[in-house]
Design a protein around this motif. Structure first.
Motif, PDB file in Angstrom:
ATOM      1  N   ARG A  61       5.105   3.968  -8.052  1.00  0.00           N
ATOM      2  CA  ARG A  61       3.801   3.984  -8.725  1.00  0.00           C
ATOM      3  C   ARG A  61       3.947   3.875 -10.246  1.00  0.00           C
ATOM      4  NH1 ARG A  61       2.155   8.582  -5.379  1.00  0.00           N
ATOM      5  NH2 ARG A  61       0.825   7.856  -3.674  1.00  0.00           N
ATOM      6  N   GLU A  89      -1.075  -1.671 -10.024  1.00  0.00           N
ATOM      7  CA  GLU A  89      -2.225  -0.909  -9.530  1.00  0.00           C
ATOM      8  C   GLU A  89      -1.710   0.357  -8.845  1.00  0.00           C
ATOM      9  OE1 GLU A  89      -5.524  -3.141  -7.568  1.00  0.00           O
ATOM     10  OE2 GLU A  89      -4.087  -4.788  -7.616  1.00  0.00           O
ATOM     11  N   ALA A 111      -2.987   3.145  -8.069  1.00  0.00           N
ATOM     12  CA  ALA A 111      -3.880   3.779  -7.099  1.00  0.00           C
ATOM     13  C   ALA A 111      -3.815   3.110  -5.725  1.00  0.00           C
ATOM     14  CB  ALA A 111      -5.312   3.759  -7.606  1.00  0.00           C
ATOM     15  N   ARG A 150       0.799  -1.220   0.000  1.00  0.00           N
ATOM     16  CA  ARG A 150       0.000   0.000   0.000  1.00  0.00           C
ATOM     17  C   ARG A 150       0.832   1.271   0.000  1.00  0.00           C
ATOM     18  NH1 ARG A 150      -4.986   0.185   1.543  1.00  0.00           N
ATOM     19  NH2 ARG A 150      -4.811   2.089   0.310  1.00  0.00           N
ATOM     20  N   SER A 172      -1.113   4.271  -1.966  1.00  0.00           N
ATOM     21  CA  SER A 172      -1.629   5.566  -1.526  1.00  0.00           C
ATOM     22  C   SER A 172      -1.123   6.008  -0.163  1.00  0.00           C
ATOM     23  CB  SER A 172      -3.158   5.510  -1.475  1.00  0.00           C
ATOM     24  OG  SER A 172      -3.594   4.483  -0.590  1.00  0.00           O
TER      25      SER A 172
END
Length: 229
Positions: free
Chosen positions: A188, A193, A195, A160, A198
Motif C-alpha cells: 500500500r 490507489e 485504498a 485488490r 483492501s
C-alpha cells in the motif's frame, strides 16, 4: 447428517464470534463457500440458504457449473481460487467476480489482455507462499512487492490485495497470516490507489478464526459447509 443450511448457520456464528474477539464488524469479512468438487445442486442449496459468494478451483468444473440448469438465472458471484494457468484465463475472464490465485506477473498480464478484449474490469489478488513450502503455489514474500509494482500499470484489471494458504498448524498459520497483512501494508505504501488494496483472502475451514484475528477480509470455507469431499 447436518444440512448445508445448518452448516452455513454454524459457520456464520463462528465468524461472528471471531469478529467479536478481534473487535471487528462481521460486515468486514466475506464468506466464500468453496464449492469445488460439489454439485450444482449443492451450490443451489447454499444459495437458498443465503450464500452468494462461491469459490471454484478447476476451470472445466467451474465452466460446467456456470452452465448448470440448477443455477440458471441466479446471479452467483464466482471467485476463482485455484492455481490459474495463463492459457486458461480466456475461459473464465468474463465469468468471475475475482481471481485469487495469480502467482505470476505474466498471468496478470494475460488477465489484463483478455479483460481488454472483453471490455471488462476484473479484480484479482496475488497469491503469496507465506509458508515457503515447495509444494505450494505463490510468489515468495520477497518478490511480491516487485510483482505488485508491475501489476499496477496493467489496464482493465485491478489488484485488490493478497491471498495465501497457510501452514496446517494454527499457531504457525496465525504468524503467516500476520506476515501477509504486513506485506499488504508495505505494498500500500507504494500503491497509486492504496485504498483499493483492501482484501486479504486467507483462512479456511481449519484456521479461519485465526485469519479473522489477523485481519482477513475473505475466508474460503468448503468442508465446514459442504462436508468432506
Amino acid at each position: 447428517m447436518e444440512s448445508i443450511s445448518s452448516n452455513l448457520a454454524a459457520v456464520r456464528e463462528q465468524i461472528a464470534e471471531a469478529c467479536r474477539k478481534a473487535g471487528r464488524s462481521v460486515d468486514e469479512v466475506t464468506l466464500i463457500a468453496v464449492s469445488k468438487t460439489k454439485s450444482a445442486a449443492a451450490v443451489r442449496k447454499a444459495w437458498e440458504a443465503g450464500q452468494r459468494e462461491f469459490g471454484e478451483s478447476y476451470v472445466q468444473e467451474f465452466l460446467e457449473k456456470c452452465e448448470a440448469p440448477e443455477l440458471s438465472g441466479l446471479p452467483v458471484s464466482w471467485h476463482f481460487i485455484g492455481h490459474l494457468q495463463s492459457n486458461k484465463v480466456r475461459q473464465i475472464v468474463d465469468k468471475v467476480t475475482m481471481v485469487h490465485g495469480i502467482d505470476k506477473v505474466s498471468t496478470a498480464e494475460e488477465l489484463s489482455k483478455r479483460a481488454v478484449q472483453h471490455g471488462l474490469n476484473v479484480d484479482f489478488l496475488l497469491e503469496v507462499n507465506v509458508s515457503r513450502e515447495g509444494t505450494k503455489y505463490g510468489l515468495g514474500p520477497d518478490s511480491v512487492l516487485q510483482a505488485a509494482e508491475e501489476c499496477f500499470a496493467l489496464p482493465n484489471v485491478r489488484l485488490r490485495g493478497l491471498m495465501t494458504i497457510a501452514s496446517p498448524d494454527p499457531d504457525t498459520a496465525r504468524r503467516e497470516f500476520s506476515e501477509l497483512r504486513e506485506t499488504l501494508d508495505m505494498i500500500r505504501n507504494n500503491a497509486p490507489e492504496p485504498a483499493a488494496l483492501s482484501e486479504l483472502s486467507m483462512g479456511m475451514s481449519g484456521d479461519f478464526e485465526e485469519a479473522i484475528l489477523e485481519g482477513a477480509t475473505m475466508i474460503r470455507i468448503g468442508t465446514a459447509i459442504f462436508g468432506w469431499r
